[in-house]
Design a protein around this motif. Structure first.
Motif, PDB file in Angstrom:
ATOM      1  N   ALA A   2       1.066   4.017  -2.926  1.00 11.57           N
ATOM      2  CA  ALA A   2       0.792   5.430  -2.616  1.00 11.57           C
ATOM      3  C   ALA A   2       1.903   6.314  -3.169  1.00 11.57           C
ATOM      4  O   ALA A   2       1.646   7.401  -3.702  1.00 11.57           O
ATOM      5  N   TYR A   3       3.154   5.847  -3.087  1.00 10.63           N
ATOM      6  CA  TYR A   3       4.261   6.648  -3.613  1.00 10.63           C
ATOM      7  C   TYR A   3       4.202   6.738  -5.139  1.00 10.63           C
ATOM      8  O   TYR A   3       4.461   7.802  -5.715  1.00 10.63           O
ATOM      9  N   ALA A   4       3.836   5.616  -5.760  1.00  9.12           N
ATOM     10  CA  ALA A   4       3.730   5.611  -7.231  1.00  9.12           C
ATOM     11  C   ALA A   4       2.672   6.635  -7.677  1.00  9.12           C
ATOM     12  O   ALA A   4       2.875   7.377  -8.643  1.00  9.12           O
ATOM     13  N   ILE A   5       1.546   6.675  -6.934  1.00  5.64           N
ATOM     14  CA  ILE A   5       0.474   7.644  -7.263  1.00  5.64           C
ATOM     15  C   ILE A   5       1.001   9.073  -7.078  1.00  5.64           C
ATOM     16  O   ILE A   5       0.786   9.953  -7.915  1.00  5.64           O
ATOM     17  N   TYR A   6       1.724   9.289  -5.986  1.00  2.00           N
ATOM     18  CA  TYR A   6       2.269  10.621  -5.712  1.00  2.00           C
ATOM     19  C   TYR A   6       3.231  11.055  -6.826  1.00  2.00           C
ATOM     20  O   TYR A   6       3.180  12.196  -7.296  1.00  2.00           O
ATOM     21  N   MET A   7       4.077  10.131  -7.277  1.00  5.83           N
ATOM     22  CA  MET A   7       5.021  10.441  -8.362  1.00  5.83           C
ATOM     23  C   MET A   7       4.279  10.776  -9.647  1.00  5.83           C
ATOM     24  O   MET A   7       4.667  11.682 -10.387  1.00  5.83           O
ATOM     25  N   TRP A   8       3.197  10.028  -9.887  1.00  3.61           N
ATOM     26  CA  TRP A   8       2.400  10.271 -11.092  1.00  3.61           C
ATOM     27  C   TRP A   8       1.809  11.692 -11.047  1.00  3.61           C
ATOM     28  O   TRP A   8       1.853  12.429 -12.036  1.00  3.61           O
ATOM     29  N   VAL A   9       1.286  12.070  -9.871  1.00  2.27           N
ATOM     30  CA  VAL A   9       0.728  13.427  -9.713  1.00  2.27           C
ATOM     31  C   VAL A   9       1.822  14.478  -9.906  1.00  2.27           C
ATOM     32  O   VAL A   9       1.624  15.488 -10.589  1.00  2.27           O
ATOM     33  N   LEU A  10       3.002  14.211  -9.322  1.00  2.00           N
ATOM     34  CA  LEU A  10       4.131  15.143  -9.445  1.00  2.00           C
ATOM     35  C   LEU A  10       4.507  15.373 -10.904  1.00  2.00           C
ATOM     36  O   LEU A  10       4.671  16.506 -11.355  1.00  2.00           O
ATOM     37  N   ILE A  11       4.638  14.269 -11.646  1.00  2.00           N
ATOM     38  CA  ILE A  11       5.057  14.356 -13.048  1.00  2.00           C
ATOM     39  C   ILE A  11       3.995  15.083 -13.869  1.00  2.00           C
ATOM     40  O   ILE A  11       4.301  15.946 -14.694  1.00  2.00           O
ATOM     41  N   LYS A  12       2.714  14.767 -13.578  1.00  2.00           N
ATOM     42  CA  LYS A  12       1.600  15.424 -14.285  1.00  2.00           C
ATOM     43  C   LYS A  12       1.629  16.941 -14.026  1.00  2.00           C
ATOM     44  O   LYS A  12       1.531  17.742 -14.950  1.00  2.00           O
ATOM     45  N   ASP A  13       1.797  17.292 -12.755  1.00  2.00           N
ATOM     46  CA  ASP A  13       1.858  18.711 -12.363  1.00  2.00           C
ATOM     47  C   ASP A  13       3.024  19.413 -13.041  1.00  2.00           C
ATOM     48  O   ASP A  13       2.898  20.539 -13.519  1.00  2.00           O
ATOM     49  N   GLU A  14       4.160  18.735 -13.054  1.00  2.00           N
ATOM     50  CA  GLU A  14       5.368  19.322 -13.625  1.00  2.00           C
ATOM     51  C   GLU A  14       5.189  19.562 -15.125  1.00  2.00           C
ATOM     52  O   GLU A  14       5.621  20.577 -15.658  1.00  2.00           O
ATOM     53  N   ILE A  37       0.849  -1.209   0.000  1.00  2.00           N
ATOM     54  CA  ILE A  37       0.000   0.000   0.000  1.00  2.00           C
ATOM     55  C   ILE A  37       0.883   1.259   0.000  1.00  2.00           C
ATOM     56  O   ILE A  37       0.625   2.212  -0.749  1.00  2.00           O
ATOM     57  N   LEU A  38       1.939   1.243   0.808  1.00  2.00           N
ATOM     58  CA  LEU A  38       2.820   2.419   0.885  1.00  2.00           C
ATOM     59  C   LEU A  38       3.510   2.681  -0.462  1.00  2.00           C
ATOM     60  O   LEU A  38       3.568   3.826  -0.924  1.00  2.00           O
ATOM     61  N   VAL A  39       3.997   1.601  -1.086  1.00  2.00           N
ATOM     62  CA  VAL A  39       4.703   1.765  -2.372  1.00  2.00           C
ATOM     63  C   VAL A  39       3.722   2.244  -3.455  1.00  2.00           C
ATOM     64  O   VAL A  39       4.059   3.132  -4.263  1.00  2.00           O
ATOM     65  N   GLY A  99      11.055   4.368   2.296  1.00  2.00           N
ATOM     66  CA  GLY A  99      12.000   3.991   3.362  1.00  2.00           C
ATOM     67  C   GLY A  99      11.458   2.923   4.286  1.00  2.00           C
ATOM     68  O   GLY A  99      12.200   2.095   4.809  1.00  2.00           O
ATOM     69  N   ILE A 100      10.144   2.926   4.512  1.00  2.00           N
ATOM     70  CA  ILE A 100       9.533   1.877   5.335  1.00  2.00           C
ATOM     71  C   ILE A 100       8.820   0.864   4.443  1.00  2.00           C
ATOM     72  O   ILE A 100       8.861  -0.336   4.697  1.00  2.00           O
ATOM     73  N   GLY A 101       8.195   1.375   3.373  1.00  2.00           N
ATOM     74  CA  GLY A 101       7.418   0.497   2.483  1.00  2.00           C
ATOM     75  C   GLY A 101       8.245  -0.604   1.844  1.00  2.00           C
ATOM     76  O   GLY A 101       7.876  -1.783   1.901  1.00  2.00           O
ATOM     77  N   VAL A 102       9.388  -0.257   1.251  1.00  2.00           N
ATOM     78  CA  VAL A 102      10.179  -1.262   0.518  1.00  2.00           C
ATOM     79  C   VAL A 102      10.797  -2.317   1.467  1.00  2.00           C
ATOM     80  O   VAL A 102      10.640  -3.525   1.222  1.00  2.00           O
ATOM     81  N   PRO A 103      11.465  -1.916   2.591  1.00  2.00           N
ATOM     82  CA  PRO A 103      12.006  -2.971   3.472  1.00  2.00           C
ATOM     83  C   PRO A 103      10.918  -3.921   3.997  1.00  2.00           C
ATOM     84  O   PRO A 103      11.175  -5.108   4.165  1.00  2.00           O
ATOM     85  N   SER A 104       9.709  -3.395   4.207  1.00  2.00           N
ATOM     86  CA  SER A 104       8.645  -4.255   4.756  1.00  2.00           C
ATOM     87  C   SER A 104       8.176  -5.301   3.743  1.00  2.00           C
ATOM     88  O   SER A 104       7.499  -6.256   4.102  1.00  2.00           O
ATOM     89  N   LEU A 105       8.538  -5.126   2.470  1.00  2.00           N
ATOM     90  CA  LEU A 105       8.189  -6.143   1.465  1.00  2.00           C
ATOM     91  C   LEU A 105       9.037  -7.404   1.674  1.00  2.00           C
ATOM     92  O   LEU A 105       8.663  -8.494   1.266  1.00  2.00           O
TER      93      LEU A 105
END
Lengths: 144, 330
Positions: free
Chosen positions: B140-152, B136-138, B265-271
């Motif tokens: 969420a980050y992918a969605i955030y990156m998508w929004v960032l790139i779209k905004d940019e 879920i955390l990862v 930082g927490i999402g990936v190690p928890s995988l």
């Protein structure tokens, strides 16, 4: 020296106090034939550990801002008796202002100051450094 | 005494290696990306988002995988608290304030707050952060990156009619575009990655060692020594850009880093392995992290600026937190 006192004036600006500086310069020049040189110094120094790509981004942003500042100056000084030239250089601001004044052989530097006492203590003052080593007459404009 | 000296030297040297290796890794990865035709916008956003946060991610990852999860969680929570209360506080104080655009506050500020709340929500109700939470955390980050790139992209389109250099303007010669040598870049990516892994291994080893010698919990070393150390790139970028009045970069670096620290930082190690979270982190560190984020938004929203005195308030908050955590609650 009379009317022909200042024929070549250097106006360094980082974008701050530009309106007040320009007003003073226009009043000073009046309708005399004068060459104005707008100077924007790209201070690209960064501390150790600054990632290379972030530094690149900083330089790009500063360059964009410098172009805007010089463009604004060019618009402000668009008058038949004024010949304007914008220069963008990279380095330490105070050092580059003095160097450009020497290279361009200007007879006046118009620079503004407006920092609070706290800011002067913490950040230092470019105008103070320029005044101590200026190669020509310098007009220091006190802004709000 | 000798072990103290060896451990501290190892910590400092490994920190320098990690920060430099992360820089080499990102720098060359972007060059390779450019040479294979990945959009400049995507590369720019990625470089700025992960450029300063790889040391935290690497140390959290190695800590968790080498059986010191407290150290890993400590690095993430400690970095996030230090980034806002320490780094933004110091930068606002020194630079006389940091202007904040509505866009950054709305998108990145709220996202930072939401990620903190998501993490707190999970650790309140589950005893450890499992792979399911990690996914879920990862995402969420992918969605955030998508929004960032779209905004940019939108932002780039809006400013495509930016002022061109005038005919009467002599520009500085600041660029010396080198052709990209793909083989060399690839080699540097590998060197960067190896440096990152080895540096993080040594850093975690020295952190665990210092905790043992000093008889303090690993969490404390993570929250303070490693968190502040791995945030050196954030400190220099934020302070440097605040002094140059590049406010957007200043605030964006911290908020982007905090979002990355939690989600990746927490999402990936928890995988790879479930991460148990210490009780005090659930009841104190994570709430403090959310509190300082909310405080930052409140202080910045009024005048669209984090003022010098707002910065002082953040620094005081950090000092109070450190005293409480080190001397009262330890």
């Amino acid at each position: 020296m009379g009317d022909r006192m200042y024929e070549k004036i250097l106006i360094p600006s980082m974008g701050e106090y530009l309106e007040e500086t320009s007003a003073h310069v226009l009043k000073l020049v009046d309708d005399r034939e004068t060459e104005l040189i707008g100077l924007y110094v790209l201070d690209t120094s960064t501390p150790i550990f600054t990632p290379a790509k972030v530094k690149e981004m900083m330089v790009q942003e500063l360059k964009k801002r410098g172009t805007e500042v010089l463009k604004e100056m060019e618009e402000t000084f668009k008058k038949p008796n004024i010949k304007f030239k914008g220069i963008m250089v990279e380095g330490d601001p105070a050092h580059q202002i003095i160097k450009t004044a020497e290279q361009q052989n200007t007879d006046l530097i118009v620079i503004s100051t407006g920092k609070s006492k706290i800011n002067k203590h913490i950040l230092g003052s470019v105008s103070e450094k320029v005044i101590h080593s200026t190669p020509c007459t310098t007009l220091l404009i006190k802004t709000e | 005494m000798v072990s103290w000296i060896v451990l501290v030297i190892a910590l400092v040297v490994s920190l320098i290696i990690v920060i430099k290796a992360a820089d080499i890794f990102v720098d060359n990865l972007v060059d390779i990306g450019k040479s294979v035709g990945i959009s400049e916008i995507i590369l720019g956003v990625t470089a700025s988002a992960i450029g300063t946060s790889l040391p935290e991610f690497g140390s959290a990852m190695i800590s968790v995988l080498s059986g010191s999860p407290d150290l890993g969680v400590g690095v993430v929570l400690g970095s996030n608290i230090w980034n806002i209360a320490g780094i933004l506080g110091i930068s606002a104080f020194v630079a006389g304030g940091i202007a904040t655009g509505a866009r950054e506050l709305k998108r990145d500020g709220l996202m930072t707050l939401i990620t903190g709340l998501i993490l707190l929500g999970f650790i309140l109700f589950v005893s450890s952060i499992t792979a399911a939470v990690g996914i879920i955390l990862v995402i969420a980050y992918a969605i955030y990156m998508w929004v960032l790139i779209k905004d940019e992209k939108e932002h780039k389109n809006e400013s495509s009619d930016e002022p061109e250099e005038s005919a009467s303007t002599e520009a500085a010669s600041t660029e010396n575009q080198k052709p990209i040598n793909k083989k060399r870049s690839l080699l540097m990516v590998v060197i960067g990655l190896v440096g990152l892994v080895v540096g993080c291994e040594v850093m975690v080893w020295s952190g665990v060692g210092i905790a043992k010698v000093a008889h303090v919990p690993q969490m404390i070393i993570g929250l303070f020594a490693l968190a502040i150390g791995t945030s050196m790139p954030e400190l220099v970028v934020t302070l440097g850009s605040a002094l140059k009045k590049l406010h957007s970069l200043s605030m964006g670096t911290i908020l982007g880093s905090n979002i990355f620290n939690i989600l990746i930082g927490i999402g990936v190690p928890s995988l790879f392995t479930a991460i148990p979270v210490e009780r005090l982190s659930v009841t104190f560190d994570a709430p403090v992290m959310i509190f300082v984020t909310a405080l930052l938004i409140l202080l910045s929203i009024r005048n669209k600026k984090l003022s010098r005195w707002g910065g002082v308030l953040l620094i005081i908050t950090y000092l109070v937190y450190a005293v409480l955590r080190l001397f009262v609650l330890a």
